[in-house]
Structure formats: C-alpha cells, structure tokens
Design a protein around this motif. Structure first.
Motif, PDB file in Angstrom:
ATOM      1  N   PHE A 174      23.136  -6.024   6.418  1.00  0.00           N
ATOM      2  CA  PHE A 174      22.350  -4.970   7.574  1.00  0.00           C
ATOM      3  C   PHE A 174      21.926  -4.005   7.194  1.00  0.00           C
ATOM      4  O   PHE A 174      21.652  -3.070   8.122  1.00  0.00           O
ATOM      5  CB  PHE A 174      23.981  -5.043   8.506  1.00  0.00           C
ATOM      6  CG  PHE A 174      24.577  -6.041   8.928  1.00  0.00           C
ATOM      7  CD1 PHE A 174      24.087  -6.578  10.235  1.00  0.00           C
ATOM      8  CD2 PHE A 174      25.770  -6.663   8.610  1.00  0.00           C
ATOM      9  CE1 PHE A 174      24.764  -7.573  10.589  1.00  0.00           C
ATOM     10  CE2 PHE A 174      26.105  -7.628   9.002  1.00  0.00           C
ATOM     11  CZ  PHE A 174      25.856  -8.219  10.298  1.00  0.00           C
ATOM     12  N   SER A 175      21.276  -4.016   6.042  1.00  0.00           N
ATOM     13  CA  SER A 175      20.422  -2.996   5.556  1.00  0.00           C
ATOM     14  C   SER A 175      19.053  -3.151   6.437  1.00  0.00           C
ATOM     15  O   SER A 175      18.788  -4.090   6.944  1.00  0.00           O
ATOM     16  CB  SER A 175      19.917  -2.804   4.083  1.00  0.00           C
ATOM     17  OG  SER A 175      19.160  -4.250   3.797  1.00  0.00           O
ATOM     18  N   GLU A 176      18.046  -2.241   6.702  1.00  0.00           N
ATOM     19  CA  GLU A 176      16.685  -2.279   7.177  1.00  0.00           C
ATOM     20  C   GLU A 176      16.058  -3.598   6.726  1.00  0.00           C
ATOM     21  O   GLU A 176      15.557  -4.470   7.499  1.00  0.00           O
ATOM     22  CB  GLU A 176      16.027  -1.133   7.253  1.00  0.00           C
ATOM     23  CG  GLU A 176      14.709  -1.158   8.174  1.00  0.00           C
ATOM     24  CD  GLU A 176      14.019   0.122   7.993  1.00  0.00           C
ATOM     25  OE1 GLU A 176      12.855  -0.015   8.443  1.00  0.00           O
ATOM     26  OE2 GLU A 176      14.614   1.073   8.055  1.00  0.00           O
ATOM     27  N   GLU A 177      16.184  -3.514   5.278  1.00  0.00           N
ATOM     28  CA  GLU A 177      15.315  -4.793   4.751  1.00  0.00           C
ATOM     29  C   GLU A 177      15.823  -6.139   5.135  1.00  0.00           C
ATOM     30  O   GLU A 177      15.224  -7.177   5.247  1.00  0.00           O
ATOM     31  CB  GLU A 177      15.342  -4.720   3.050  1.00  0.00           C
ATOM     32  CG  GLU A 177      14.436  -3.497   2.533  1.00  0.00           C
ATOM     33  CD  GLU A 177      15.372  -2.106   2.786  1.00  0.00           C
ATOM     34  OE1 GLU A 177      16.564  -2.244   3.237  1.00  0.00           O
ATOM     35  OE2 GLU A 177      14.692  -0.991   2.717  1.00  0.00           O
ATOM     36  N   ASP A 178      17.133  -6.363   5.183  1.00  0.00           N
ATOM     37  CA  ASP A 178      17.716  -7.477   5.412  1.00  0.00           C
ATOM     38  C   ASP A 178      17.819  -7.835   6.859  1.00  0.00           C
ATOM     39  O   ASP A 178      17.641  -9.013   7.285  1.00  0.00           O
ATOM     40  CB  ASP A 178      19.596  -7.549   5.093  1.00  0.00           C
ATOM     41  CG  ASP A 178      19.818  -7.748   3.712  1.00  0.00           C
ATOM     42  OD1 ASP A 178      18.628  -7.934   2.963  1.00  0.00           O
ATOM     43  OD2 ASP A 178      20.826  -7.626   3.384  1.00  0.00           O
ATOM     44  N   ARG A 179      17.956  -6.776   7.901  1.00  0.00           N
ATOM     45  CA  ARG A 179      17.355  -7.168   9.200  1.00  0.00           C
ATOM     46  C   ARG A 179      16.136  -7.551   9.318  1.00  0.00           C
ATOM     47  O   ARG A 179      15.779  -8.517  10.429  1.00  0.00           O
ATOM     48  CB  ARG A 179      17.661  -5.668   9.995  1.00  0.00           C
ATOM     49  CG  ARG A 179      19.206  -5.264  10.075  1.00  0.00           C
ATOM     50  CD  ARG A 179      19.469  -3.929  10.908  1.00  0.00           C
ATOM     51  NE  ARG A 179      20.627  -3.602  10.733  1.00  0.00           N
ATOM     52  CZ  ARG A 179      21.295  -2.989  11.819  1.00  0.00           C
ATOM     53  NH1 ARG A 179      20.709  -3.084  13.159  1.00  0.00           N
ATOM     54  NH2 ARG A 179      22.513  -2.838  11.770  1.00  0.00           N
ATOM     55  N   PHE A 188      19.270 -11.854  19.640  1.00  0.00           N
ATOM     56  CA  PHE A 188      19.467 -11.051  18.542  1.00  0.00           C
ATOM     57  C   PHE A 188      19.245  -9.558  18.961  1.00  0.00           C
ATOM     58  O   PHE A 188      18.441  -9.311  19.774  1.00  0.00           O
ATOM     59  CB  PHE A 188      18.497 -11.305  17.370  1.00  0.00           C
ATOM     60  CG  PHE A 188      18.914 -12.981  16.941  1.00  0.00           C
ATOM     61  CD1 PHE A 188      19.534 -13.000  15.872  1.00  0.00           C
ATOM     62  CD2 PHE A 188      18.131 -14.150  17.445  1.00  0.00           C
ATOM     63  CE1 PHE A 188      19.682 -14.148  15.208  1.00  0.00           C
ATOM     64  CE2 PHE A 188      18.478 -15.241  16.960  1.00  0.00           C
ATOM     65  CZ  PHE A 188      19.179 -15.312  15.977  1.00  0.00           C
ATOM     66  N   ILE A 189      20.056  -8.712  18.304  1.00  0.00           N
ATOM     67  CA  ILE A 189      19.489  -7.177  18.487  1.00  0.00           C
ATOM     68  C   ILE A 189      18.345  -6.861  18.092  1.00  0.00           C
ATOM     69  O   ILE A 189      17.540  -6.138  18.982  1.00  0.00           O
ATOM     70  CB  ILE A 189      20.533  -6.079  17.761  1.00  0.00           C
ATOM     71  CG1 ILE A 189      21.873  -6.477  18.151  1.00  0.00           C
ATOM     72  CG2 ILE A 189      20.179  -4.849  18.089  1.00  0.00           C
ATOM     73  CD1 ILE A 189      23.017  -5.573  17.288  1.00  0.00           C
ATOM     74  N   SER A 190      17.526  -7.468  17.211  1.00  0.00           N
ATOM     75  CA  SER A 190      16.293  -7.351  16.649  1.00  0.00           C
ATOM     76  C   SER A 190      15.789  -5.936  17.161  1.00  0.00           C
ATOM     77  O   SER A 190      14.723  -5.704  18.072  1.00  0.00           O
ATOM     78  CB  SER A 190      15.281  -8.373  17.469  1.00  0.00           C
ATOM     79  OG  SER A 190      15.480  -8.580  18.674  1.00  0.00           O
ATOM     80  N   PRO A 191      16.096  -4.981  16.265  1.00  0.00           N
ATOM     81  CA  PRO A 191      15.925  -3.547  16.830  1.00  0.00           C
ATOM     82  C   PRO A 191      14.614  -3.135  16.735  1.00  0.00           C
ATOM     83  O   PRO A 191      14.172  -1.911  17.262  1.00  0.00           O
ATOM     84  CB  PRO A 191      16.900  -2.612  15.917  1.00  0.00           C
ATOM     85  CG  PRO A 191      17.179  -3.458  14.603  1.00  0.00           C
ATOM     86  CD  PRO A 191      16.988  -4.665  15.309  1.00  0.00           C
TER      87      PRO A 191
END
Length: 202
Positions: free
Chosen positions: A73-78, A103-106
């Motif tokens: 759940f790091s920014e890169e993995d997201r 998906f949250i897909s922030p």
C-alpha cells in the motif's frame, strides 16, 4: 516494445457490442474506504444483470487476492495497482462488457491514466462522495479503528491523501440516500446516454 506486435482479431469490439446490445464502458467507482463504493457497484451490477446486460465487477479487495497480491500500500504500489486494473478493464471493454470497478484510486493522475486507455465516452468516473467522518462511523472492515490504534500506516484520508474527482460523470453524495437510490442514479445515467436500453425497449 521491441519484437512485440499487436495482433488484430476478426471479432472486434464493435461486433461484440452489437451482439450484447450495449455500449461497453468502464464504470469507475472511486471514494474513501467505507464510502459505499463496493455496495453501490454491486447493486448497479445486479440491476444491469436483471436488465439483461453483460457485466463484470472488479473489486479492490478481490483483486488483491490474485492479480495484485504482490502489491502493498505504498504510493508506488497503489499506482501499479491501478495501472494493472486499468489494463484489465480495457480488455473487458474490448470484450463488449460493462465493467464496474470499485477502488479507492486516490490519485487523479492514475484515474486519468485509465481514462486515457479507452476511447472517449468509455470511461465513466463515479465519485461516491461520503464524508470521512461518516466512513469512519461505518468502518465496515474495522480499518479506521486499526489506523487510530497505529496498526495501519499510509491510510487514505488519514495519513495518505485522497484527491477528489474534479468533474466526475456521476457524483453520488452518499449521505441520507439508500443503496437503491444511489444505484438508480447510475442506471439512469446509462440509459440517458444510450449505454444500455431497458429490456422492454430492445
């Protein structure tokens, strides 16, 4: 990529669309954890199914059990999580289906990336707009409680940002509204914009 060439097939998206009698698209549900994305997406898919439409629902947690189980759940993995989902959703659109994603897909840039994978009108951004206080009150998975106890880091809306859609095709303010009413908003949009027809009108 070198030595890799796209192979065109005789059965095209247009032919599949005529067969299914619907306009394929991505219904991209985005919102905070606990906002109601998956619940509404499930209700929409059930209504589409009952209407005789061809669909598939991609849910964030389900995808992390298989395709994206190697991601954290790091920014890169997201970012990579959404990239993979976007590519899969594109294939479903090519198959002539209406694909629903929850998906949250922030990050806006990631949602824009998915939108740019498909043709104009094939990406429908649906913002399930629920105040974080309400999401935390619901806390269906107990995640907010774990965040407050320091058990989870990089949680969207708490210590990781969520970038709300600026001009979503559909904006659902998910407070004091039933799941049935929320899902009807999506169905009505699809009918109005000729993605689907009512079963009796076919």
């Amino acid at each position: 990529m070198k030595n890799i060439v796209w192979h065109d097939t005789k059965i095209t998206k247009e032919k599949r669309s005529r067969l299914t009698k619907q306009k394929p698209c991505i219904l991209w549900f985005t919102g905070l954890s606990g906002s109601g994305k998956s619940t509404i997406a499930n209700a929409v898919e059930e209504k589409l199914y009952n209407n005789g439409n061809y669909t598939y629902l991609l849910d964030g947690d389900n995808i992390r059990h298989g395709l994206n189980k190697d991601l954290g759940f790091s920014e890169e993995d997201r970012v990579e999580n959404i990239r993979r989902i976007g590519e899969v959703a594109k294939l479903f659109v090519d198959a002539g289906l209406i694909v629903l994603t929850a998906f949250i897909s922030p990050f806006r840039k990631d949602r824009d990336f998915v939108g740019n994978l498909v043709e104009d009108g094939e990406f429908i951004e649906i913002f399930v707009d629920t105040p974080i206080e309400e999401c935390e009150r619901r806390d269906p998975k107990g995640l907010y409680k774990k965040v407050r106890n320091g058990e989870i880091k990089n949680f969207t809306g708490i210590d990781s940002p969520y970038e709300s859609p600026i001009n979503p095709e559909i904006h659902i303010k998910n407070v004091d509204i039933s799941v049935d009413e929320a899902s009807d908003i999506v169905i009505e949009y699809l009918i109005k914009n000729k993605y689907i027809r009512k079963k009796d009108d076919r």
